[in-house]
Write a protein that holds these residues in place. Structure first.
Motif, PDB file in Angstrom:
ATOM      1  N   ASP A   1      -4.197   7.955  -0.925  1.00 47.87           N
ATOM      2  CA  ASP A   1      -3.781   6.621  -0.395  1.00 47.87           C
ATOM      3  C   ASP A   1      -4.423   5.660  -1.301  1.00 47.87           C
ATOM      4  OD1 ASP A   1      -2.443   7.773   1.742  1.00 47.87           O
ATOM      5  OD2 ASP A   1      -3.798   7.548   3.131  1.00 47.87           O
TER       6      ASP A   1
ATOM      7  N   GLY B   1      -4.682   0.969  -1.318  1.00 47.28           N
ATOM      8  CA  GLY B   1      -4.348  -0.033  -0.553  1.00 47.28           C
ATOM      9  C   GLY B   1      -3.930  -1.269  -1.426  1.00 47.28           C
TER      10      GLY B   1
ATOM     11  N   SER C   1       1.109  -1.353   0.085  1.00 48.25           N
ATOM     12  CA  SER C   1       0.219   0.008   0.169  1.00 48.25           C
ATOM     13  C   SER C   1       0.727   1.321   0.144  1.00 48.25           C
ATOM     14  CB  SER C   1      -0.778   0.076   1.298  1.00 48.25           C
ATOM     15  OG  SER C   1      -0.055  -0.057   2.363  1.00 48.25           O
TER      16      SER C   1
END
Length: 67
Positions: free
Chosen positions: A26, A28, A14
């Motif tokens: 962000d 994952g 990630s």
């Protein structure tokens, strides 16, 4: 959409990207795995696909940007 890899942790698969306007997002392991990559280095240009709107927006796919 294009972005620049900002962080990446190979142990968790990630990390985060910076959009061209400087916004960090962000991602994952699911998004990383969907792109078929094995490694990502900060500074690499990437192509991302996203789903959702507003606060629910998330990266679903990360691949390397190629010309």
């Amino acid at each position: 959409m294009q972005a620049t890899a900002y962080t990446f942790d190979p142990a968790t698969r990630s990390g985060s990207v910076l959009l061209d306007d400087g916004t960090p997002l962000d991602f994952g392991a699911e998004a990383f795995d969907a792109g078929g990559l094995r490694l990502l280095r900060p500074g690499q240009r990437v192509r991302i696909e996203m789903a959702g709107e507003g606060g629910e927006r998330r990266i679903t796919h990360v691949t390397l940007q190629t010309l």
